[in-house]
Design a protein around this motif. Structure first.
Motif, PDB file in Angstrom:
ATOM      1  N   GLN A  11       0.850  -1.185   0.000  1.00 48.40           N
ATOM      2  CA  GLN A  11       0.000   0.000   0.000  1.00 48.40           C
ATOM      3  C   GLN A  11       0.887   1.237   0.000  1.00 48.40           C
ATOM      4  O   GLN A  11       1.750   1.384   0.855  1.00 48.40           O
ATOM      5  CB  GLN A  11      -0.904   0.015   1.233  1.00 48.40           C
ATOM      6  CG  GLN A  11      -1.799   1.251   1.323  1.00 48.40           C
ATOM      7  CD  GLN A  11      -2.481   1.363   2.679  1.00 48.40           C
ATOM      8  OE1 GLN A  11      -1.840   1.657   3.687  1.00 48.40           O
ATOM      9  NE2 GLN A  11      -3.782   1.100   2.701  1.00 48.40           N
ATOM     10  N   VAL A  12       0.662   2.119  -0.967  1.00 44.24           N
ATOM     11  CA  VAL A  12       1.384   3.387  -1.035  1.00 44.24           C
ATOM     12  C   VAL A  12       0.351   4.508  -1.015  1.00 44.24           C
ATOM     13  O   VAL A  12      -0.499   4.579  -1.914  1.00 44.24           O
ATOM     14  CB  VAL A  12       2.248   3.493  -2.306  1.00 44.24           C
ATOM     15  CG1 VAL A  12       3.051   4.795  -2.287  1.00 44.24           C
ATOM     16  CG2 VAL A  12       3.178   2.293  -2.435  1.00 44.24           C
ATOM     17  N   ARG A  13       0.410   5.370  -0.027  1.00 43.70           N
ATOM     18  CA  ARG A  13      -0.574   6.441   0.125  1.00 43.70           C
ATOM     19  C   ARG A  13       0.145   7.787   0.135  1.00 43.70           C
ATOM     20  O   ARG A  13       1.057   8.003   0.917  1.00 43.70           O
ATOM     21  CB  ARG A  13      -1.365   6.262   1.425  1.00 43.70           C
ATOM     22  CG  ARG A  13      -2.518   7.253   1.608  1.00 43.70           C
ATOM     23  CD  ARG A  13      -3.238   6.983   2.930  1.00 43.70           C
ATOM     24  NE  ARG A  13      -4.344   7.889   3.162  1.00 43.70           N
ATOM     25  CZ  ARG A  13      -5.600   7.654   2.798  1.00 43.70           C
ATOM     26  NH1 ARG A  13      -5.902   6.529   2.175  1.00 43.70           N
ATOM     27  NH2 ARG A  13      -6.556   8.518   3.048  1.00 43.70           N
ATOM     28  N   ALA A  14      -0.274   8.687  -0.759  1.00 42.06           N
ATOM     29  CA  ALA A  14       0.318  10.018  -0.869  1.00 42.06           C
ATOM     30  C   ALA A  14      -0.748  11.070  -0.544  1.00 42.06           C
ATOM     31  O   ALA A  14      -1.828  11.062  -1.142  1.00 42.06           O
ATOM     32  CB  ALA A  14       0.868  10.250  -2.273  1.00 42.06           C
ATOM     33  N   VAL A  15      -0.435  11.962   0.393  1.00 41.94           N
ATOM     34  CA  VAL A  15      -1.365  13.010   0.813  1.00 41.94           C
ATOM     35  C   VAL A  15      -0.716  14.375   0.575  1.00 41.94           C
ATOM     36  O   VAL A  15       0.417  14.613   1.007  1.00 41.94           O
ATOM     37  CB  VAL A  15      -1.733  12.869   2.305  1.00 41.94           C
ATOM     38  CG1 VAL A  15      -2.726  13.954   2.706  1.00 41.94           C
ATOM     39  CG2 VAL A  15      -2.302  11.485   2.598  1.00 41.94           C
ATOM     40  N   LYS A  16      -1.414  15.261  -0.115  1.00 44.61           N
ATOM     41  CA  LYS A  16      -0.868  16.581  -0.398  1.00 44.61           C
ATOM     42  C   LYS A  16      -0.844  17.427   0.868  1.00 44.61           C
ATOM     43  O   LYS A  16      -1.847  17.548   1.573  1.00 44.61           O
ATOM     44  CB  LYS A  16      -1.694  17.269  -1.482  1.00 44.61           C
ATOM     45  CG  LYS A  16      -1.146  18.649  -1.873  1.00 44.61           C
ATOM     46  CD  LYS A  16      -1.900  19.229  -3.047  1.00 44.61           C
ATOM     47  CE  LYS A  16      -1.397  20.631  -3.367  1.00 44.61           C
ATOM     48  NZ  LYS A  16      -2.061  21.212  -4.556  1.00 44.61           N
ATOM     49  N   THR A  17       0.320  18.044   1.133  1.00 43.78           N
ATOM     50  CA  THR A  17       0.474  18.857   2.338  1.00 43.78           C
ATOM     51  C   THR A  17       0.606  20.349   2.063  1.00 43.78           C
ATOM     52  O   THR A  17       0.336  21.165   2.933  1.00 43.78           O
ATOM     53  CB  THR A  17       1.711  18.394   3.136  1.00 43.78           C
ATOM     54  OG1 THR A  17       2.879  18.446   2.290  1.00 43.78           O
ATOM     55  CG2 THR A  17       1.523  16.975   3.644  1.00 43.78           C
ATOM     56  N   SER A  18       1.035  20.738   0.857  1.00 45.19           N
ATOM     57  CA  SER A  18       1.132  22.163   0.527  1.00 45.19           C
ATOM     58  C   SER A  18       1.253  22.349  -0.975  1.00 45.19           C
ATOM     59  O   SER A  18       1.589  21.408  -1.706  1.00 45.19           O
ATOM     60  CB  SER A  18       2.333  22.820   1.224  1.00 45.19           C
ATOM     61  OG  SER A  18       3.537  22.462   0.580  1.00 45.19           O
TER      62      SER A  18
END
Length: 251
Positions: A165-172
């Motif tokens: 599982q690879v999860r990417a969340v935008k932070t800025s």
């Protein structure tokens, strides 16, 4: 038509181990042999935006499912070349589509899944690795835009018997400082604001799940395709996968 998982090298990422106890392996071999690859995209409010699952078979067959849970089968590709689309199922609007509108939607769902897989790989970077079973790896990634680089947190976890599982969340948004240039004709304040407005909100997330295991031999020949439509002009409507495979081999 064939299914190819793109190898994306657009972005750089700094990886650091969070307790992995063994040497990690590369992600690419998992994609090459996985029987099921799922891409999910969500908004900053946490709600699901899109979910596509590619079921991959050893002989080149591919079945795309869209939606939550197991998803609904919407596109089948046989013999790595010919496709059939399901007129019933997920459209995203609740409306039943037909003709070119339906064909365009199904291809958009297919390409959206492939592009989503590539984007998560891109955010993770070429050095994205598979951690040891049960271990988690935390990292950061970025994505270039006209006036900076969007920033992401990336979480990678591998569970034996289940998958990666690879999860990417935008932070800025990662916007660079604006430079005052009264003579600018392209990089203007208005253009900066317009490009910024096109970016996804902070909190937008994407997730890639690559299932463990080997690909099954093929889609069962008895699977019904009654009512499914050929995706290519001049294609033949068939009643079963077996008939569709025979149609492929006849050409």
């Amino acid at each position: 038509m064939s299914v190819v998982f793109p190898r994306c090298a657009l972005l750089a990422i700094a990886l650091f181990s969070a307790g992995a106890s063994a040497a990690p392996g590369a992600i690419e071999p998992l994609l090459e042999r996985s029987p099921n690859v799922t891409f999910t995209q969500g908004g900053s409010d946490g709600k699901l935006v899109f979910r596509g699952q590619l079921q991959q078979f050893a002989n080149g067959d591919t079945l795309l499912r869209v939606g939550e849970g197991e998803g609904q089968p919407v596109l089948l590709i046989l013999c790595s070349q010919q496709g059939w689309i399901n007129p019933v199922g997920e459209t995203g609007s609740g409306k039943r589509l037909a003709g070119k509108d339906l064909q365009a939607l199904r291809m958009m769902q297919y390409m959206g899944t492939l592009t989503g897989v590539a984007m998560v790989q891109g955010i993770g970077g070429e050095t994205l690795q598979v951690p040891s079973s049960g271990a988690a790896v935390a990292s950061t990634g970025s994505n270039p835009w006209a006036y900076g680089r969007e920033q992401f947190t990336v979480s990678t976890r591998h569970v034996a018997g289940q998958g990666l599982q690879v999860r990417a969340v935008k932070t800025s948004h990662g916007a660079t400082a604006a430079a005052d240039d009264p003579d600018a004709t392209f990089s203007t304040a208005d253009d900066r604001q317009a490009r910024l407005a096109e970016l996804e909100p902070v909190g937008t997330w994407r997730e890639l799940v690559i299932a463990d295991g080997e690909r099954p031999a093929s889609v069962p020949a008895a699977m019904s395709l009654r009512g499914w439509l050929p995706s290519a002009p001049g294609g033949k409507a068939v009643a079963t996968v077996g008939e569709g495979r025979s149609a492929c081999n006849a050409e």
